[in-house]
Motif scaffolding. Structure first.
Motif, PDB file in Angstrom:
ATOM      1  N   GLU A  77      23.541 -36.526   6.752  1.00  0.00           N
ATOM      2  CA  GLU A  77      23.347 -37.908   6.840  1.00  0.00           C
ATOM      3  C   GLU A  77      23.888 -38.772   7.859  1.00  0.00           C
ATOM      4  OE1 GLU A  77      21.752 -41.796   3.853  1.00  0.00           O
ATOM      5  OE2 GLU A  77      23.510 -39.983   3.309  1.00  0.00           O
ATOM      6  N   MET A  78      23.590 -39.642   9.003  1.00  0.00           N
ATOM      7  CA  MET A  78      24.548 -40.588   9.072  1.00  0.00           C
ATOM      8  C   MET A  78      23.979 -42.401   9.286  1.00  0.00           C
ATOM      9  SD  MET A  78      27.053 -38.867  11.219  1.00  0.00           S
ATOM     10  CE  MET A  78      26.705 -37.319   9.688  1.00  0.00           C
ATOM     11  N   VAL A  79      24.812 -43.545   8.581  1.00  0.00           N
ATOM     12  CA  VAL A  79      24.435 -44.536   8.416  1.00  0.00           C
ATOM     13  C   VAL A  79      24.440 -44.754  10.079  1.00  0.00           C
ATOM     14  CG1 VAL A  79      25.027 -46.735   7.792  1.00  0.00           C
ATOM     15  CG2 VAL A  79      25.595 -44.420   5.549  1.00  0.00           C
ATOM     16  N   ASP A  80      23.327 -45.483   9.372  1.00  0.00           N
ATOM     17  CA  ASP A  80      22.541 -46.724  10.954  1.00  0.00           C
ATOM     18  C   ASP A  80      24.121 -47.543  11.381  1.00  0.00           C
ATOM     19  OD1 ASP A  80      22.262 -48.470   9.430  1.00  0.00           O
ATOM     20  OD2 ASP A  80      20.387 -48.816   9.120  1.00  0.00           O
ATOM     21  N   LYS A  81      24.339 -47.870  11.063  1.00  0.00           N
ATOM     22  CA  LYS A  81      25.491 -49.050  11.339  1.00  0.00           C
ATOM     23  C   LYS A  81      26.912 -48.414  12.260  1.00  0.00           C
ATOM     24  CE  LYS A  81      24.586 -52.937   8.446  1.00  0.00           C
ATOM     25  NZ  LYS A  81      25.001 -53.838   7.700  1.00  0.00           N
ATOM     26  N   ALA A  82      26.497 -47.400  11.352  1.00  0.00           N
ATOM     27  CA  ALA A  82      28.165 -46.423  12.307  1.00  0.00           C
ATOM     28  C   ALA A  82      27.525 -46.001  13.510  1.00  0.00           C
ATOM     29  CB  ALA A  82      27.934 -44.947  11.054  1.00  0.00           C
ATOM     30  N   MET A  83      26.264 -45.346  13.551  1.00  0.00           N
ATOM     31  CA  MET A  83      25.853 -45.019  14.932  1.00  0.00           C
ATOM     32  C   MET A  83      25.599 -46.275  15.882  1.00  0.00           C
ATOM     33  SD  MET A  83      25.590 -41.876  14.473  1.00  0.00           S
ATOM     34  CE  MET A  83      25.344 -41.603  15.989  1.00  0.00           C
ATOM     35  N   LEU A  84      25.560 -47.231  15.755  1.00  0.00           N
ATOM     36  CA  LEU A  84      25.497 -48.447  16.656  1.00  0.00           C
ATOM     37  C   LEU A  84      26.810 -48.571  17.870  1.00  0.00           C
ATOM     38  CD1 LEU A  84      22.672 -50.494  14.760  1.00  0.00           C
ATOM     39  CD2 LEU A  84      22.131 -49.496  15.957  1.00  0.00           C
ATOM     40  N   HIS A  85      28.253 -48.397  16.855  1.00  0.00           N
ATOM     41  CA  HIS A  85      29.255 -48.844  17.454  1.00  0.00           C
ATOM     42  C   HIS A  85      30.151 -47.102  17.954  1.00  0.00           C
ATOM     43  CE1 HIS A  85      28.904 -52.720  15.635  1.00  0.00           C
ATOM     44  NE2 HIS A  85      28.703 -51.999  14.660  1.00  0.00           N
ATOM     45  N   ALA A  86      29.208 -46.571  17.379  1.00  0.00           N
ATOM     46  CA  ALA A  86      29.711 -44.738  18.210  1.00  0.00           C
ATOM     47  C   ALA A  86      29.753 -44.801  19.526  1.00  0.00           C
ATOM     48  CB  ALA A  86      29.042 -43.846  17.669  1.00  0.00           C
ATOM     49  N   LYS A  87      30.557 -44.139  20.301  1.00  0.00           N
ATOM     50  CA  LYS A  87      31.277 -43.532  21.895  1.00  0.00           C
ATOM     51  C   LYS A  87      30.394 -42.598  21.989  1.00  0.00           C
ATOM     52  CE  LYS A  87      33.895 -44.347  25.430  1.00  0.00           C
ATOM     53  NZ  LYS A  87      35.146 -44.449  25.878  1.00  0.00           N
ATOM     54  N   ARG A  88      29.335 -42.433  23.388  1.00  0.00           N
ATOM     55  CA  ARG A  88      29.461 -41.283  22.901  1.00  0.00           C
ATOM     56  C   ARG A  88      30.150 -40.407  24.280  1.00  0.00           C
ATOM     57  NH1 ARG A  88      25.923 -37.713  26.731  1.00  0.00           N
ATOM     58  NH2 ARG A  88      24.646 -36.233  26.050  1.00  0.00           N
ATOM     59  N   GLU A  89      30.717 -39.643  24.049  1.00  0.00           N
ATOM     60  CA  GLU A  89      31.472 -38.454  25.063  1.00  0.00           C
ATOM     61  C   GLU A  89      31.146 -37.256  24.752  1.00  0.00           C
ATOM     62  OE1 GLU A  89      35.915 -39.161  23.841  1.00  0.00           O
ATOM     63  OE2 GLU A  89      36.117 -41.173  24.671  1.00  0.00           O
ATOM     64  N   VAL A  90      31.080 -35.879  26.225  1.00  0.00           N
ATOM     65  CA  VAL A  90      30.922 -34.713  26.362  1.00  0.00           C
ATOM     66  C   VAL A  90      31.812 -34.004  26.681  1.00  0.00           C
ATOM     67  CG1 VAL A  90      29.777 -33.035  27.511  1.00  0.00           C
ATOM     68  CG2 VAL A  90      28.286 -35.410  26.726  1.00  0.00           C
ATOM     69  N   ASP A  91      32.559 -33.021  26.150  1.00  0.00           N
ATOM     70  CA  ASP A  91      33.885 -32.349  26.149  1.00  0.00           C
ATOM     71  C   ASP A  91      33.259 -31.379  27.519  1.00  0.00           C
ATOM     72  OD1 ASP A  91      34.767 -29.437  25.964  1.00  0.00           O
ATOM     73  OD2 ASP A  91      36.445 -30.031  24.170  1.00  0.00           O
ATOM     74  N   PRO A  92      34.001 -31.320  28.613  1.00  0.00           N
ATOM     75  CA  PRO A  92      33.227 -30.797  30.005  1.00  0.00           C
ATOM     76  C   PRO A  92      34.117 -29.086  29.600  1.00  0.00           C
ATOM     77  CG  PRO A  92      35.463 -31.783  30.241  1.00  0.00           C
ATOM     78  CD  PRO A  92      34.947 -32.076  28.833  1.00  0.00           C
ATOM     79  N   VAL A  93      34.512 -28.733  28.646  1.00  0.00           N
ATOM     80  CA  VAL A  93      34.928 -27.433  28.220  1.00  0.00           C
ATOM     81  C   VAL A  93      33.792 -26.575  27.865  1.00  0.00           C
ATOM     82  CG1 VAL A  93      36.751 -25.546  27.877  1.00  0.00           C
ATOM     83  CG2 VAL A  93      37.073 -27.282  28.953  1.00  0.00           C
ATOM     84  N   THR A  94      33.516 -27.047  26.484  1.00  0.00           N
ATOM     85  CA  THR A  94      33.149 -26.533  25.296  1.00  0.00           C
ATOM     86  C   THR A  94      31.796 -27.429  25.367  1.00  0.00           C
ATOM     87  OG1 THR A  94      33.306 -28.042  23.398  1.00  0.00           O
ATOM     88  CG2 THR A  94      34.867 -26.043  24.186  1.00  0.00           C
ATOM     89  N   GLY A  95      30.750 -27.888  26.071  1.00  0.00           N
ATOM     90  CA  GLY A  95      29.840 -28.759  26.100  1.00  0.00           C
ATOM     91  C   GLY A  95      29.241 -29.770  24.746  1.00  0.00           C
ATOM     92  N   VAL A  96      30.969 -29.504  23.633  1.00  0.00           N
ATOM     93  CA  VAL A  96      29.916 -30.557  22.296  1.00  0.00           C
ATOM     94  C   VAL A  96      30.300 -32.172  22.178  1.00  0.00           C
ATOM     95  CG1 VAL A  96      31.155 -31.078  20.266  1.00  0.00           C
ATOM     96  CG2 VAL A  96      31.527 -28.996  20.897  1.00  0.00           C
ATOM     97  N   ILE A  97      29.508 -32.760  22.822  1.00  0.00           N
ATOM     98  CA  ILE A  97      28.348 -33.713  22.444  1.00  0.00           C
ATOM     99  C   ILE A  97      28.869 -34.606  21.477  1.00  0.00           C
ATOM    100  CG2 ILE A  97      27.003 -35.747  22.896  1.00  0.00           C
ATOM    101  CD1 ILE A  97      25.354 -33.736  23.885  1.00  0.00           C
ATOM    102  N   SER A  98      29.974 -35.902  21.415  1.00  0.00           N
ATOM    103  CA  SER A  98      30.397 -36.102  20.534  1.00  0.00           C
ATOM    104  C   SER A  98      30.480 -37.935  20.041  1.00  0.00           C
ATOM    105  CB  SER A  98      31.904 -36.059  20.198  1.00  0.00           C
ATOM    106  OG  SER A  98      32.648 -35.077  19.989  1.00  0.00           O
ATOM    107  N   TYR A  99      29.956 -38.553  18.585  1.00  0.00           N
ATOM    108  CA  TYR A  99      30.012 -40.051  18.638  1.00  0.00           C
ATOM    109  C   TYR A  99      30.770 -39.718  17.965  1.00  0.00           C
ATOM    110  CZ  TYR A  99      24.607 -39.185  20.748  1.00  0.00           C
ATOM    111  OH  TYR A  99      23.717 -39.208  21.418  1.00  0.00           O
TER     112      TYR A  99
END
Length: 462
Positions: A77-99
């Motif tokens: 479960e991810m809380v809505d307010k937390a996701m609103l302020h998250a920054k999306r980044e992609v690791d160029p080596v592993t391909g992992v997408i992080s918020y």
């Protein structure tokens, strides 16, 4: 002049052949339905799913679950307010997408799991829910509203199980999500049982009418905990009720299902379309296989550590997940298991586990997972009625359609007495229902659509 006649004849033949090739003759064969690459209502039928779990439902666990046969996986479960302020980044080596939040990754995913990933959202506000869903929609295939978590961090803000006592808000969030999301993103809900079966059916009817693609029912009430056995017998009436609504909605059972083999028992008792596994997967993510891993100290823990290090999974989260693993020992001894767990307990970083996990071939672990997913599409991982009902099962459809489960077996002798609530087992530190619960649930209304009476009769349908 003969050559001119021959040339004209040849040109005429070529033109005739061209016209015949362009003509379309009607076919007597039925046109096959094209397979789609996104989730639909059918995707939630005859499946075995990884449940949303805080901490234990992290990316590495989801990847191992898919590798070993999970049809779909739910994120924590991810809380809505937390996701609103998250920054999306992609690791160029592993391909992992992080918020990412201020100091850590809030949610991580990988493109390989996107076709099978359902994002669970915690929200008590339709607008915030829509905003949060739009933030993450490019990396997921479905949005699931958490309406069942009984823990204070969720209920204190009106989310999770608190929504069960505010059905107007619950349904408004689902309606808003369905209206805002593109059609290829499914919207689903996960609820718990209400103390009264009658009130549960009323709530289920309202939820199904919001346009969701599937419904998961955790077969415990808000005040029950894992130590209390799930009352899965109550689900059969709910399944029949939803089926009679005629919307093709799958009902998934959650609660006390340990793995692939055990899911046959659960579906036979409940009539549910699918099952969702939490604690069994927390203990062994390979439980989705007919042959789950044994000797997890050797077959699972080292590989999990290597993958987590490669994916840059936080050490404390990795450590928590690894300490939950357990399974049948065949070659590993109790002494070996104890020694390994003591090392994990003392470890403060991945480096402290080098002797256990080295060489650090996490990239190879990831390649093996990707290969397994590509060669054995998780969406094709189906538990058809014929596999657990035998001769009593309805005929299985071909690969183009997944049959719905409809059992003619007698319904267990379990019912809710009129005008009473099911007994709530005592539990420590459990957030109990409010004193005015009866007024907060659904107000008196007309009988639910598919039934002729509000009496919770469990007589089998003709």
């Amino acid at each position: 002049m003969n050559w001119a006649k021959d040339l004209a004849r040849s040109v005429k033949n070529i033109l005739d052949m061209s016209r015949r090739s362009r003509s379309v003759s009607p076919s007597s064969r039925t046109t096959k339905r094209q397979k789609v690459d996104h989730l639909t209502k059918e995707s939630f039928k005859n499946g075995i799913f990884l449940a949303p779990m805080v901490r234990s439902g992290c990316l590495p666990t989801r990847l191992f679950a898919l590798k070993h046969g999970a049809t779909l996986v739910w994120g924590p479960e991810m809380v809505d307010k937390a996701m609103l302020h998250a920054k999306r980044e992609v690791d160029p080596v592993t391909g992992v997408i992080s918020y990412n939040g201020v100091s850590r990754a809030i949610f991580t995913t990988h493109p390989i799991e996107k076709p099978y990933l359902v994002f669970q959202l915690g929200s008590a506000d339709p607008e915030l829910a829509v905003q949060a869903a739009k933030v993450v929609q490019q990396d997921i295939s479905g949005i699931d509203l958490n309406c069942g978590c009984p823990k204070p961090f969720s209920t204190h803000a009106g989310m999770g199980a608190a929504l069960l006592t505010n059905p107007d808000l619950l349904c408004s969030i689902l309606t808003a999500l369905r209206a805002a999301m593109p059609p290829e993103i499914t919207v689903t809900a996960k609820i718990r049982l209400l103390p009264s079966q009658e009130d549960t059916l009323k709530l289920v009817e309202r939820i199904v009418n919001t346009g969701i693609s599937a419904l998961t029912v955790h077969c415990r009430t808000r005040n029950m905990r894992d130590k209390n056995p799930a009352v899965i017998e109550r689900l059969r009436e709910i399944v029949d009720f939803v089926d009679k609504m005629g919307k093709g909605i799958a009902v998934t059972e959650n609660g006390d299902c340990e793995g692939w083999e055990d899911s046959k028992r659960v579906r036979k008792v409940t009539g549910a379309s699918s099952v969702m596994i939490a604690r069994g997967a927390e203990s062994n993510p390979s439980c989705f296989s007919e042959t789950p891993l044994v000797d997890v100290e050797k077959t699972l823990m080292p590989a999990y550590l290597r993958l987590c290090k490669y994916l840059d999974n936080h050490w404390s989260l990795t450590k928590f997940c690894v300490t939950q693993f357990k399974g049948k020992r065949v070659e590993a001894t109790k002494a070996e298991s104890t020694e390994l767990r003591q090392k994990i307990a003392k470890a403060k970083s991945f480096d402290d586990m080098a002797k256990v996990a080295a060489p650090w071939t996490g990239e190879d672990e990831m390649k093996a997972i990707i290969q397994a997913i590509e060669e054995n599409n998780p969406k094709d991982r189906r538990l058809l009625p014929s596999q657990f009902l035998g001769d009593n099962a309805p005929p299985d459809e071909d690969e183009e359609g997944i049959p719905e489960y409809s059992s003619q077996e007698p319904i267990p002798n379990y019912f809710t007495p009129e005008h009473t609530q099911n007994p709530e087992p005592p539990s420590l530190r459990a957030p109990h229902l409010p004193n005015n619960f009866e007024r907060l649930v659904l107000p008196p209304s007309e009988p639910p659509t598919p039934t002729q009476t509000l009496k919770p009769s469990l007589t089998a349908s003709p």
